[in-house]
Design a protein around this motif. Structure first.
Motif, PDB file in Angstrom:
ATOM      1  N   PRO A 117       0.838  -1.202   0.000  1.00  0.00           N
ATOM      2  CA  PRO A 117       0.000   0.000   0.000  1.00  0.00           C
ATOM      3  C   PRO A 117       0.879   1.260   0.000  1.00  0.00           C
ATOM      4  O   PRO A 117       1.797   1.392   0.812  1.00  0.00           O
ATOM      5  CB  PRO A 117      -0.790  -0.118   1.305  1.00  0.00           C
ATOM      6  CG  PRO A 117      -0.837  -1.583   1.585  1.00  0.00           C
ATOM      7  CD  PRO A 117       0.489  -2.110   1.116  1.00  0.00           C
ATOM      8  N   SER A 118       0.585   2.190  -0.921  1.00  0.00           N
ATOM      9  CA  SER A 118       1.448   3.364  -1.056  1.00  0.00           C
ATOM     10  C   SER A 118       1.305   4.308   0.133  1.00  0.00           C
ATOM     11  O   SER A 118       2.055   5.273   0.239  1.00  0.00           O
ATOM     12  CB  SER A 118       1.147   4.077  -2.371  1.00  0.00           C
ATOM     13  OG  SER A 118      -0.243   4.188  -2.571  1.00  0.00           O
ATOM     14  N   ALA A 185      -2.381  -7.208  -6.202  1.00  0.00           N
ATOM     15  CA  ALA A 185      -1.675  -5.952  -6.465  1.00  0.00           C
ATOM     16  C   ALA A 185      -0.358  -6.208  -7.200  1.00  0.00           C
ATOM     17  O   ALA A 185       0.021  -5.474  -8.100  1.00  0.00           O
ATOM     18  CB  ALA A 185      -1.437  -5.202  -5.165  1.00  0.00           C
TER      19      ALA A 185
ATOM     20  N   SER B 100     -10.322   3.644 -11.831  1.00  0.00           N
ATOM     21  CA  SER B 100      -9.398   3.519 -10.707  1.00  0.00           C
ATOM     22  C   SER B 100      -8.021   3.023 -11.133  1.00  0.00           C
ATOM     23  O   SER B 100      -7.088   3.026 -10.344  1.00  0.00           O
ATOM     24  CB  SER B 100      -9.992   2.576  -9.660  1.00  0.00           C
ATOM     25  OG  SER B 100     -10.190   1.303 -10.236  1.00  0.00           O
ATOM     26  N   LEU B 101      -7.914   2.559 -12.387  1.00  0.00           N
ATOM     27  CA  LEU B 101      -6.614   2.085 -12.866  1.00  0.00           C
ATOM     28  C   LEU B 101      -5.810   3.181 -13.542  1.00  0.00           C
ATOM     29  O   LEU B 101      -4.645   2.983 -13.856  1.00  0.00           O
ATOM     30  CB  LEU B 101      -6.815   0.955 -13.882  1.00  0.00           C
ATOM     31  CG  LEU B 101      -7.275  -0.367 -13.322  1.00  0.00           C
ATOM     32  CD1 LEU B 101      -7.778  -1.246 -14.441  1.00  0.00           C
ATOM     33  CD2 LEU B 101      -6.135  -1.051 -12.597  1.00  0.00           C
ATOM     34  N   PHE B 102      -6.430   4.314 -13.787  1.00  0.00           N
ATOM     35  CA  PHE B 102      -5.739   5.387 -14.509  1.00  0.00           C
ATOM     36  C   PHE B 102      -4.566   5.867 -13.659  1.00  0.00           C
ATOM     37  O   PHE B 102      -4.730   6.293 -12.523  1.00  0.00           O
ATOM     38  CB  PHE B 102      -6.726   6.512 -14.794  1.00  0.00           C
ATOM     39  CG  PHE B 102      -6.243   7.458 -15.839  1.00  0.00           C
ATOM     40  CD1 PHE B 102      -6.066   7.035 -17.143  1.00  0.00           C
ATOM     41  CD2 PHE B 102      -5.964   8.771 -15.527  1.00  0.00           C
ATOM     42  CE1 PHE B 102      -5.619   7.913 -18.121  1.00  0.00           C
ATOM     43  CE2 PHE B 102      -5.518   9.650 -16.497  1.00  0.00           C
ATOM     44  CZ  PHE B 102      -5.343   9.212 -17.792  1.00  0.00           C
ATOM     45  N   GLU B 110       0.193   8.587  -4.397  1.00  0.00           N
ATOM     46  CA  GLU B 110       1.518   8.175  -3.906  1.00  0.00           C
ATOM     47  C   GLU B 110       2.358   9.386  -3.510  1.00  0.00           C
ATOM     48  O   GLU B 110       3.053   9.364  -2.492  1.00  0.00           O
ATOM     49  CB  GLU B 110       2.255   7.374  -4.991  1.00  0.00           C
ATOM     50  CG  GLU B 110       1.720   5.968  -5.157  1.00  0.00           C
ATOM     51  CD  GLU B 110       2.021   5.377  -6.533  1.00  0.00           C
ATOM     52  OE1 GLU B 110       2.926   5.881  -7.222  1.00  0.00           O
ATOM     53  OE2 GLU B 110       1.323   4.412  -6.921  1.00  0.00           O
ATOM     54  N   GLN B 578      -6.803   1.773  -7.867  1.00  0.00           N
ATOM     55  CA  GLN B 578      -7.033   0.333  -7.736  1.00  0.00           C
ATOM     56  C   GLN B 578      -5.883  -0.376  -7.033  1.00  0.00           C
ATOM     57  O   GLN B 578      -6.101  -1.296  -6.252  1.00  0.00           O
ATOM     58  CB  GLN B 578      -7.258  -0.287  -9.128  1.00  0.00           C
ATOM     59  CG  GLN B 578      -7.832  -1.686  -9.089  1.00  0.00           C
ATOM     60  CD  GLN B 578      -9.186  -1.735  -8.393  1.00  0.00           C
ATOM     61  OE1 GLN B 578     -10.018  -0.854  -8.561  1.00  0.00           O
ATOM     62  NE2 GLN B 578      -9.395  -2.749  -7.571  1.00  0.00           N
ATOM     63  N   ASN B 579      -4.642   0.050  -7.262  1.00  0.00           N
ATOM     64  CA  ASN B 579      -3.529  -0.656  -6.603  1.00  0.00           C
ATOM     65  C   ASN B 579      -3.555  -0.430  -5.086  1.00  0.00           C
ATOM     66  O   ASN B 579      -3.039  -1.254  -4.331  1.00  0.00           O
ATOM     67  CB  ASN B 579      -2.172  -0.294  -7.215  1.00  0.00           C
ATOM     68  CG  ASN B 579      -1.900   1.190  -7.239  1.00  0.00           C
ATOM     69  OD1 ASN B 579      -2.657   1.978  -6.658  1.00  0.00           O
ATOM     70  ND2 ASN B 579      -0.836   1.593  -7.905  1.00  0.00           N
ATOM     71  N   VAL B 580      -4.171   0.668  -4.662  1.00  0.00           N
ATOM     72  CA  VAL B 580      -4.334   0.879  -3.220  1.00  0.00           C
ATOM     73  C   VAL B 580      -5.366  -0.106  -2.680  1.00  0.00           C
ATOM     74  O   VAL B 580      -5.144  -0.772  -1.659  1.00  0.00           O
ATOM     75  CB  VAL B 580      -4.776   2.336  -2.949  1.00  0.00           C
ATOM     76  CG1 VAL B 580      -5.178   2.513  -1.494  1.00  0.00           C
ATOM     77  CG2 VAL B 580      -3.674   3.303  -3.329  1.00  0.00           C
ATOM     78  N   ASP B 582      -6.284  -2.957  -4.065  1.00  0.00           N
ATOM     79  CA  ASP B 582      -5.777  -4.328  -4.206  1.00  0.00           C
ATOM     80  C   ASP B 582      -4.729  -4.665  -3.149  1.00  0.00           C
ATOM     81  O   ASP B 582      -4.719  -5.765  -2.596  1.00  0.00           O
ATOM     82  CB  ASP B 582      -5.154  -4.520  -5.594  1.00  0.00           C
ATOM     83  CG  ASP B 582      -6.203  -4.572  -6.704  1.00  0.00           C
ATOM     84  OD1 ASP B 582      -7.390  -4.752  -6.376  1.00  0.00           O
ATOM     85  OD2 ASP B 582      -5.822  -4.434  -7.882  1.00  0.00           O
ATOM     86  N   SER B 583      -3.826  -3.722  -2.893  1.00  0.00           N
ATOM     87  CA  SER B 583      -2.736  -4.057  -1.969  1.00  0.00           C
ATOM     88  C   SER B 583      -3.183  -3.957  -0.515  1.00  0.00           C
ATOM     89  O   SER B 583      -2.645  -4.635   0.348  1.00  0.00           O
ATOM     90  CB  SER B 583      -1.522  -3.148  -2.212  1.00  0.00           C
ATOM     91  OG  SER B 583      -1.871  -1.796  -2.024  1.00  0.00           O
ATOM     92  N   ASN B 584      -4.177  -3.150  -0.224  1.00  0.00           N
ATOM     93  CA  ASN B 584      -4.643  -3.011   1.158  1.00  0.00           C
ATOM     94  C   ASN B 584      -5.724  -4.062   1.422  1.00  0.00           C
ATOM     95  O   ASN B 584      -6.840  -3.754   1.833  1.00  0.00           O
ATOM     96  CB  ASN B 584      -5.203  -1.598   1.372  1.00  0.00           C
ATOM     97  CG  ASN B 584      -5.273  -1.227   2.838  1.00  0.00           C
ATOM     98  OD1 ASN B 584      -4.281  -1.318   3.556  1.00  0.00           O
ATOM     99  ND2 ASN B 584      -6.448  -0.831   3.292  1.00  0.00           N
ATOM    100  N   SER B 585      -5.351  -5.326   1.212  1.00  0.00           N
ATOM    101  CA  SER B 585      -6.363  -6.374   1.157  1.00  0.00           C
ATOM    102  C   SER B 585      -6.958  -6.708   2.519  1.00  0.00           C
ATOM    103  O   SER B 585      -7.990  -7.348   2.600  1.00  0.00           O
ATOM    104  CB  SER B 585      -5.769  -7.629   0.512  1.00  0.00           C
ATOM    105  OG  SER B 585      -4.559  -7.961   1.167  1.00  0.00           O
TER     106      SER B 585
END
Lengths: 406, 598
Positions: A117-118, A185, B100-102, B110, B578-580, B582-585
């Motif tokens: 997470p960034s 991710a 959300s992927l843009f 970030e 989206q990567n936020v 996805d990664s903050n699962s």
């Protein structure tokens, strides 16, 4: 460990000249990361190039200090356990050679970049990933097809296949469903190869009569069309799936050597194959022309792009934004067959050669990368660089030569 | 001799024992040649270095420094009601590809969290026992700047993304279950930070460009205004927040430190007029010099001249400015020390049909433009319609609508004509006009110059070397006007707007009745378009205002038809990347309204 079984007294198969069985087990460790890279390092000073100034101090540059990564104290050594079985065999008075190698390896704690997470201030970190399995086989068959006094023809065929899969990830179950989580991710999925492609399944091009799709997604006709998987109207992040893998499916090499008197012809065909969604890569510019943007003619080929009249489901409209939509990948198979090597040589064996004290005189013509059969629309499929990626194509080379020794 | 050796051996053995007993210490890496966050901080100047990094990161955001990709242009300008791109489906003209992927959404997210993480590091390190501070004041100022930056980042997050996790400690190991706070909590966190440090900040800074108290008060005014709007959106009363917003704006506007500029000042105050030379085909050689034109200068123009931007230059409007300096750039020490404005806002006259009449990249045309951000017709013309000569902000020297023809065979040769009239003359159809129109427009003194720095040393009129406002008093006044309007003080709001109108020597003024009739805050937004064009973070303003103001205005004023056909959905926040999600699962993030099924 090897055992040459044909040396044993009890072994008596007349067709088989030689058979050697092999088995091996090994374990090795690999540090995998550079020194100190597990620490929370900082960039500092002039070298870090984080300059700023305040107008009250004319000519003075102040330099910033920045943490470059998150620490990860839990990184250990990568460890690989591997098994290897196989045999080497020789048949029919050295006319047929068959070698087989089968391997199974398990790598634990392999070092990877994980997307994090960034909100941590960083977007990825070096981490170790549970276990990656590599199983595979390599088969080589060499034959001497014809062997006469002044004519021989021999061939070699090599087949190679590797199955790569993530067996365990981080052992996390953050969504609490009782099953270990995939890492969407970073694009790592348990039971799938490391180099998996995750995204939206394209099912053609939006045509003018697809009014419902256009309205729902705010997309004009001519744009790529995606499959709605989650049942909710509209294409969203929930409509992503595993689209395929970047790794090759298998590869085949075939080489032939034909010698007639003092002539020798050698050629080698190389093939790396996709299929079953393997060996895919993104090549979006093979499906579109840059029309609206600044570089109207920068695609490599004339493309029959989509227009209201040319209702293609392969190509899209040039009006599709230059930056894309974050979804369109333009996946293509990189599978190819290539005439990699061709050479023809002639050895001078006439008496005059010896007369002038030359022990060996040979002229040859050799060519590399003569032709490639592929559906890949970018540069060299072996390298896999897509269109507009600014790489040089692989050269086709021809050489003429003379070998001379005294 | 043998005895001594034995003793040494025993000593060595004991030594080894004691080392092996203390395994933790032995195994902890303490690298001599590689600095880590655990060993770098030994003096107070290193804490300041962390702050320097943040000053630089904020300059990247606020001035769209080119070295870091194009996403900042999106954050500040592109896609709003005011700015467009000269190609129809590029940038934010086109909405079908915004989801959300843009990547520009995640770049902004970030960047803001990098600022937060650095601010947290500075705050924590300031308290390390080994740090010796020159004075207690030095320490409180360092912490105050860090907290200001953290609040600045959270204000941006709250305005643009709404929800965000609150992080107030350095993060030493990764985490996958950040809990998101709602928009009000995000605003409140920033407010609390700023209110703690308001009085730790100096009224004026000894180093030009450092954070001062007025900057915190301006931020607080904006944050309370934003909080009030959010409260009202949620059906609660925003009055108390609006009052706070007005109170903090009062401190800035009426505190005696700042005042609107209404007379000539600064480096070029003595120049009554400036001259632009015209060269055939824009060839910068003596024999091509064929003409010139003069423009009368004024004090609004003074505000945007090199050497005039900082408060210390006698500029009482400047509350906070990003610093860029030609010497720092030239020395190679600061590769970002320039403004790319001539490029991103400037006219493109190369290789298109305008080239038959006007060419080159000299001062006449505004420098070497690339035109990533053209004005839509709204700030370009609509806001001045009927009052062309009644506003200093639309005066020729500030917002130059004319250029001089430099192509000998052209009917426009050496004529001083408006760019719009050229576009009319060279278009045979409305469609052609529409296509060429965004390639060139008025040349603002905010992004161009009559005297580009460094030309004799190889600079090619692509960059300005000027400090640049991050907070200017005009914006504080417009924040207060908005808070007053939202609080029902229509006369007060009108008076604030008229402060700016009168300063710009306008005869057209606002009345309380105008404000009362303006439910969509068009008057405030129009005034921002006049006063703060090329300055304000328009996205922040539109999204902060809530409701459907952003999408309504984008549909109304965006230049290209594709905006209307592709913006088929409503939103008033940007999507959480989206990567936020996805990664903050470990903590399910709820996507912002309007983006859920996109």
């Amino acid at each position: 460990m090897a055992w040459n079984i044909t040396n044993e007294d009890f072994f008596d198969v007349s067709a088989l000249d030689n058979l050697k069985l092999k088995a091996a087990w090994g374990q090795n460790g690999n540090q995998g990361v550079g020194p100190y890279s597990t620490l929370a390092r900082v960039n500092n000073g002039i070298a870090a190039k984080i300059g700023y100034e305040f107008a009250s101090d004319p000519g003075v540059v102040y330099y910033g200090l920045k943490q470059t990564n998150l620490a990860n104290s839990e990184l250990g050594w990568e460890q690989t356990d591997s098994w290897n079985f196989g045999f080497e065999s020789e048949w029919f008075n050295s006319r047929l050679f068959v070698d087989l190698d089968v391997y199974a390896s398990k790598t634990s704690d392999q070092i990877f970049q994980r997307v994090i997470p960034s909100m941590t201030g960083f977007t990825s970190m070096i981490t170790s990933l549970g276990r990656v399995d590599n199983n595979g086989l390599e088969l080589t068959v060499r034959t001497v097809n014809i062997q006469k006094n002044d004519f021989t023809w021999s061939s070699a065929l090599t087949f190679w296949k590797n199955w790569n899969k993530i067996a365990e990830l981080y052992g996390e179950d953050l969504n609490g469903d009782g099953v270990e989580d995939d890492d969407i991710a970073s694009g790592y999925f348990i039971g799938h190869p490391v180099r998996t492609i995750y995204g939206y399944e394209r099912i053609g091009t939006v045509q003018e009569e697809d009014t419902e799709y256009m309205e729902l997604n705010g997309v004009p006709a001519g744009y790529p069309k995606y499959k709605d998987l989650d049942g909710e109207p509209g294409i969203s992040a929930n409509d992503r799936k595993i689209l395929g893998y970047r790794d090759p499916n298998f590869s085949l090499n075939l080489s032939n050597t034909i010698a007639y008197k003092d002539f020798e012809l050698y050629f080698m065909l190389q093939g790396i194959f996709g299929g079953n969604d393997y060996f895919l890569n993104s090549n979006p510019w093979d499906y579109r022309n840059a029309g609206n943007g600044s570089r109207k003619n920068s695609t490599m080929y004339a493309i029959p792009y989509w227009t209201p009249e040319n209702r293609s489901n392969t190509y899209i409209t040039p009006a599709f934004p230059e930056q894309g939509d974050g979804r369109f990948l333009g996946l293509q198979s990189r599978g190819f067959v290539r005439l990699q090597d061709l050479s023809l040589s002639y050895r001078f064996n006439q008496p005059w050669v010896k007369d002038i004290n030359i022990s060996n005189l040979k002229v040859f013509f050799a060519a590399k990368n003569l032709f490639t059969i592929t559906n890949w629309g970018g540069d060299d499929p072996e390298i896999g660089s897509p269109q507009r990626s600014g790489t040089y194509p692989s050269p086709t080379t021809f050489s003429l030569g003379l070998n001379l020794s005294f | 001799m043998k005895k001594i050796t034995n003793i040494l051996l025993v000593a060595l053995f004991i030594n080894l024992c004691s080392v092996s007993c203390n395994e933790d210490e032995l195994l902890t890496e303490n690298p001599k040649y590689s600095y880590t966050v655990d060993n770098i901080f030994t003096t107070s100047s290193q804490i300041d270095q962390v702050l320097i990094s943040i000053y630089r990161d904020i300059r990247i955001m606020e001035t769209c420094t080119s070295g870091s990709g194009g996403w900042m242009i999106y954050l500040k300008y592109s896609g709003t009601d005011m700015y467009t791109h000269r190609f129809e489906s590029e940038y934010f003209n086109e909405w079908s590809n915004k989801n959300s992927l843009f990547s520009n959404f995640s770049s902004a997210w970030e960047h803001l969290f990098r600022i937060i993480s650095q601010a947290n590091l500075a705050i924590a390190a300031a308290d390390y026992p080994q740090i010796e501070w020159g004075s207690e004041q030095e320490k409180t100022y360092a912490i105050a700047q860090a907290k200001f930056f953290r609040a600045y980042a959270y204000r941006n997050l709250g305005e643009v993304f709404g929800q965000a996790p609150i992080i107030n400690d350095p993060i030493s190991s990764p985490k996958y279950d950040f809990e998101f706070a709602d928009r009000k909590t995000v605003y409140q966190f920033a407010i609390d930070d700023l209110e703690t440090i308001e009085n730790d900040l100096p009224v004026t800074a000894s180093q030009e460009g450092r954070i001062v108290r007025g900057a915190a008060q301006h931020e607080l005014s904006e944050l309370y205004l934003a909080l009030g709007i959010q409260q009202e959106e949620e059906g609660t009363d925003g009055t108390a927040s609006y009052n706070k917003s007005i109170e903090y704006a009062n401190k800035v506007i009426d505190g005696g430190t700042y005042a609107l500029i209404n007379s000539r000042f600064g480096a070029r105050a003595a120049e009554d007029s400036i001259t632009y030379d015209v060269y055939n085909y824009g060839n910068f050689i003596p024999k091509a010099l064929v003409g010139s034109f003069k423009l009368k200068t004024n004090y609004y123009w003074d505000l945007f001249q090199e050497g005039n931007v900082n408060y210390q230059n006698g500029n009482t409007e400047c509350i906070w400015a990003a610093q860029t300096n030609y010497d720092a750039y030239k020395s190679g020490g600061d590769d970002n020390a320039y403004l790319i404005y001539p490029r991103i806002f400037g006219n493109v006259l190369r290789g298109n049909i305008q080239g038959a009449h006007i060419q080159g990249a000299l001062e006449n045309v505004g420098g070497r433009g690339v035109g990533y951000n053209s004005l839509s017709d709204y700030p370009r013309n609509l806001v001045y319609e009927g009052k062309w000569n009644d506003d200093m902000r639309n005066s020729e020297v500030v917002f130059r609508r004319h250029i001089m023809g430099n192509v000998p065979d052209s009917p426009f040769y050496l004529k001083y004509f408006t760019i719009d009239s050229l576009h009319r003359a060279i278009s045979t159809t409305e469609e052609e006009y529409k296509m060429i129109h965004p390639w060139a427009g008025p040349i603002s003194c905010k992004f161009s110059s009559d005297k580009f720095t460094g030309v004799s040393e190889g600079q090619n009129r692509s960059n300005l070397f000027r400090n640049d406002y991050i907070i200017r008093l005009s914006e504080t006044i417009l924040l207060r006007a908005e808070a007053k309007q939202r609080n029902g003080d229509n006369a007060g709001a009108a008076a604030d707007i008229n402060m700016l109108r009168e300063r710009a020597q306008c005869t057209y003024l606002v009345t309380a009745g105008d404000i009362a009739a303006d439910a969509n805050f068009d008057i405030i937004l129009d005034e921002r378009a006049r006063e703060l064009v090329y300055e304000e973070n328009r996205w922040n303003t539109l999204l902060r205002m809530g409701g459907t103001i952003a999408v309504d205005r984008i549909r109304k004023y965006q230049y290209w038809p594709i905006t209307k056909t592709t913006l088929t959905y409503d939103f008033n926040l940007w999507p959480i990347p989206q990567n936020v999600i996805d990664s903050n699962s470990g903590w399910p993030v709820k996507q912002n309204p309007g983006w859920e099924n996109r």
